[in-house]
Design an enzyme around this catalytic site. Structure first.
Site, mmCIF file in Angstrom:
data_model
loop_
_atom_site.group_PDB
_atom_site.id
_atom_site.type_symbol
_atom_site.label_atom_id
_atom_site.label_comp_id
_atom_site.label_asym_id
_atom_site.label_seq_id
_atom_site.Cartn_x
_atom_site.Cartn_y
_atom_site.Cartn_z
ATOM 1 N N HIS A 171 1.627 4.567 -2.694
ATOM 2 C CA HIS A 171 1.677 6.022 -2.459
ATOM 3 C C HIS A 171 3.021 6.596 -2.926
ATOM 4 O O HIS A 171 3.084 7.589 -3.652
ATOM 5 C CB HIS A 171 1.495 6.323 -0.968
ATOM 6 C CG HIS A 171 0.069 6.289 -0.491
ATOM 7 N ND1 HIS A 171 -0.909 7.092 -1.033
ATOM 8 C CD2 HIS A 171 -0.540 5.548 0.472
ATOM 9 C CE1 HIS A 171 -2.063 6.854 -0.408
ATOM 10 N NE2 HIS A 171 -1.864 5.913 0.506
ATOM 11 N N HIS A 224 0.837 -1.207 0.000
ATOM 12 C CA HIS A 224 0.000 0.000 0.000
ATOM 13 C C HIS A 224 0.875 1.261 0.000
ATOM 14 O O HIS A 224 0.689 2.159 -0.836
ATOM 15 C CB HIS A 224 -0.911 -0.027 1.235
ATOM 16 C CG HIS A 224 -1.848 1.133 1.346
ATOM 17 N ND1 HIS A 224 -3.141 1.095 0.886
ATOM 18 C CD2 HIS A 224 -1.677 2.376 1.858
ATOM 19 C CE1 HIS A 224 -3.723 2.264 1.109
ATOM 20 N NE2 HIS A 224 -2.861 3.063 1.708
ATOM 21 N N GLU A 225 1.821 1.319 0.911
ATOM 22 C CA GLU A 225 2.668 2.519 1.002
ATOM 23 C C GLU A 225 3.582 2.634 -0.216
ATOM 24 O O GLU A 225 3.913 3.749 -0.647
ATOM 25 C CB GLU A 225 3.478 2.516 2.302
ATOM 26 C CG GLU A 225 2.649 2.435 3.588
ATOM 27 C CD GLU A 225 1.507 3.451 3.692
ATOM 28 O OE1 GLU A 225 1.570 4.494 3.018
ATOM 29 O OE2 GLU A 225 0.535 3.187 4.438
ATOM 30 N N GLU A 275 -4.865 7.675 -3.077
ATOM 31 C CA GLU A 275 -5.380 6.414 -2.561
ATOM 32 C C GLU A 275 -5.685 5.433 -3.700
ATOM 33 O O GLU A 275 -5.595 4.219 -3.511
ATOM 34 C CB GLU A 275 -6.624 6.679 -1.707
ATOM 35 C CG GLU A 275 -7.021 5.541 -0.788
ATOM 36 C CD GLU A 275 -6.084 5.336 0.405
ATOM 37 O OE1 GLU A 275 -5.177 6.157 0.638
ATOM 38 O OE2 GLU A 275 -6.259 4.313 1.098
#
Lengths: 493, 493
Positions: free
Chosen positions: B262, B258-259, B288
């Site tokens: 980003h 997830h990170e 997101e």
């Protein structure tokens, strides 16, 4: 007047906070920053410099100071005003675009220096060094009011000191050191050999233990690895770094103790000075007096080496040194090396003295950057008796000039000179010192340093706090006496 | 006009740099800062805020913008001016004392929230929340020019989006999700059990490998541990964090991916946008969309789970899951949980939707803080079919409201909606995707995201860049189709 003073201090508080943020950026750059971020980081430093410079030169400071002229709000307020006046006068003289150009350039030139050193290529660094030198000379001219350029730079690091006074003191020191070194060279003492691989994780474990032994407060600090160990920060966030060489544990051990000395000074300052001009070490020389007395007079003492030898046997097992006496000799060996940061106590200052002379010549214009490599090598051969083999062992070994630090080197020797006087008084006031150190205890010694020097932060001028704490005027005699005694006994000369 | 534009951009560049420095302070606070430094760090943030706010509201910006009104310097200049105008208008509307009151209050209220959560005591938090809500409503009133208060807040996070439009879209989404969730609840599928201790160091080794698999550029980033994983930074310095739970490796795995999404967005932006208003992700929702498509559509796919299962067997040995199909089911289990951040793809948005409705009611005044706990619990029971057992599993679980983040929650669901449309187009354009993922390769998928979305940074408005990249208008249909297909197959419903 109190309201005016409070307004000035509240304003100053935020300016100091910005400076501390910039300090964290430097710490991060050396420990955590991804390699690819160097250019972007340069922009950050420049932006911080712009923001800080705008505050440092805000005309309201001049108004507040004028209103407060001649008022008496007590000794601490007087010291704060002294520091604010000095800083305001200094910063008002340097044009904002010059200050920000220096910040941007030095952040990049450091990387260029690092690559040049890795490739042993002075020519690759010379153009950057010329630019840095040029900007710093411009800055010195703006600061000096027609006076000596080098003194103007030196004043940033050691307020009140001059190149001429250093020249005299360091000349005396040089005479004594060369004499002692020659006697040691003539001695017939076989060096102790070290041939063991010291595990890196265990070295870091020992480093953490040593920081604790020397009073480091872990709730307000941390220990990381860095290529070139340093300490940074102040107040409740002072961080130290060290490095690990599997073949040479002394590198890690004494870097750690040295940086713990720097951070110990910051941690020892009265907590109500936090975020005021008094809330940091008063000068680079006084700072170095603390790191050096921790590292050398305490950490390399025969008593402490005895304790350390035992701890290392516990940690690493038999590492081929059969007794504490040999270990002490090993930790204090006067060898033949190129590198300042690895030098013994006797020769260290000789490294510094040549840098002092060379950088004074660079600033005055008597020496050109293109001739620096050759000048370095000539002087090294004259002072140390053997030739530099490559630039990374010579003119490229130190980061300082790449980041514009001219006038900084002599504060290392000043720190040693200060430490000499402090140690003389400390021994007189703490008679049980050797017994403490032999048990790995430094509490009484550090309490003495905290009580007599560290707690005051910027309250007194550098010379004042050193003279008060050591109970005597500043001279090279105590340092030379200490070195003669210690190394005379070690080498039987 | 070019000279005026250049002056404005040079000024903006330093303001952006200061903002990035503040970002690094936050990163450091969560990863490196000694515990004792919290108060001093607060002073640093306040000083950075003062310095940044002074620049953001500098009247020269207004002059430059007025001079540039109506000029055409190309699409990138137009986009930069759009962003600078938006930011200047926003910052000029909010009185400085209100901005600083919000900053001061939220730094305290976060601590009060944390203690209230630890003690499961909503009443202890309610007074702070009322104050925060009150100030943010004042801010919204200053920003809204008489328009909708919630829209004014939302505009900070998702420019161009409105509460009314979200209400429609999220209502549609809710219908589809509740239907799917009910079918899954009705399915007779036994959950796969996981009972193994996953070594922390190996999890971090896997995390680093996964970041690399998803295209993370290590020369411009780093990976550390944090209590609550986050990514930070932009340009050449974007950092990610993850966490390690020995009992549940999915926490570390999917936090990391997830990170990486980003940071991948930030790293993918054209390098000449660095330190300009275009040099960062254009909105929270678009951000997101990237983290979610990396984590879910790619990282939790059957194909990638197959590869990941093999890697985990290599690393951890037999961890009690006997085949890739069970592993895939485990990584996508639709369970019964209270916590948003631990929710599966099906139920995650239901968590967000209730927060959206509740915070809109708080901002409009339809709901009082004193009634929030009960309103939360009622809605949770209605949407999830079981009751909240304690406030830390309910209204106190998220930090957002305590620090004044109203209007932020819906961007999580917007990101998922955007990701749905992007993924539909990505599958059409990259036909070999499943084969790639089954080999642990994401290169083509990430190149597609970079080419069609990430590189543009702030060039296009959020809705524009999503519509351009996904080749269709924004709607919930692609996300619902994807979820129906995936979970219908997984649960046989």
């Amino acid at each position: 007047m109190q309201a005016t003073y409070d307004a000035l201090m509240a304003f100053t508080r935020e300016t100091i906070a910005l400076g501390q943020v910039a300090g964290l950026l430097s710490w991060d750059q050396e420990t955590m920053m991804p390699k690819g971020a160097a250019t972007q980081r340069g922009e950050w430093f420049a932006a911080m410099e712009t923001a800080t410079h705008a505050r440092q030169t805000d005309p309201r400071i001049g108004d507040w100071l004028a209103q407060l002229d001649g008022t008496d709000l007590g000794p601490e307020a007087a010291a704060n005003l002294r520091e604010i006046r000095r800083s305001y006068a200094r910063n008002s003289k340097v044009p904002a675009d010059l200050a920000s150009a220096i910040a941007r350039l030095t952040s990049v030139s450091q990387g260029i220096w690092a690559r040049a050193r890795a490739e042993d290529d002075f020519a690759a660094f010379a153009p950057s060094l010329k630019e840095v030198l040029n900007l710093r000379r411009q800055e010195a001219a703006a600061l000096s009011d027609g006076g000596d350029l080098y003194d103007a730079l030196l004043d940033d690091y050691e307020p009140g000191m001059t190149g001429a006074r250093l020249d005299t003191m360091l000349g005396e020191l040089r005479g004594g050191l060369v004499d002692l070194r020659n006697r040691i060279r003539g001695a017939d003492k076989a060096p102790v050999k070290l041939d063991f691989k010291f595990d890196g994780d265990k070295q870091m474990q020992l480093a953490a233990e040593l920081a604790g032994v020397f009073g480091y407060d872990w709730t307000c600090g941390r220990l990381d690895k860095a290529v070139h160990p340093f300490s940074s920060g102040s107040g409740t966030d002072t961080r130290i770094t060290t490095r690990v060489d599997p073949a040479n544990p002394f590198n890690c051990i004494y870097s750690t103790i040295h940086e713990t000395g720097h951070s110990g000074y910051e941690q020892g300052i009265r907590s109500d000075y936090l975020l005021t001009p008094l809330g940091r070490g008063v000068s680079m020389g006084v700072h170095e007096s603390q790191s050096r007395i921790y590292e050398n007079q305490l950490g390399r003492s025969e008593a402490f080496c005895g304790w350390l030898y035992g701890r290392m046997r516990d940690l690493f097992g038999d590492f081929g040194v059969s007794n504490a006496s040999d270990f002490y000799a090993l930790a204090n060996e006067v060898g033949q090396g190129f590198i300042r940061t690895e030098a013994d106590e006797v020769q260290y200052n000789l490294h510094v003295l040549m840098r002092f002379d060379l950088e004074r010549a660079l600033i005055s214009g008597d020496l050109e950057v293109d001739d620096l490599d050759a000048a370095w090598n000539d002087r090294f051969l004259a002072d140390f008796g053997f030739a530099v083999d490559k630039p990374s062992n010579g003119v490229l070994q130190d980061v300082h000039w790449s980041v514009g630090l001219f006038g900084y080197f002599p504060t290392y020797s000043l720190g040693n000179i200060y430490a000499g006087g402090l140690y003389q008084k400390l021994r007189a006031d703490v008679p049980g010192l050797d017994g403490d150190l032999a048990r790995g205890e430094t509490g009484a010694a550090i309490a003495w340093l905290r009580q007599n020097l560290q707690q005051f932060g910027g309250l007194y001028e550098p010379a004042t706090v050193i003279e008060k704490a050591s109970g005597q005027g500043i001279s090279v005699a105590p340092l030379l006496t200490y070195l003669d005694g210690k190394f005379g006994a070690l080498y039987g000369v």
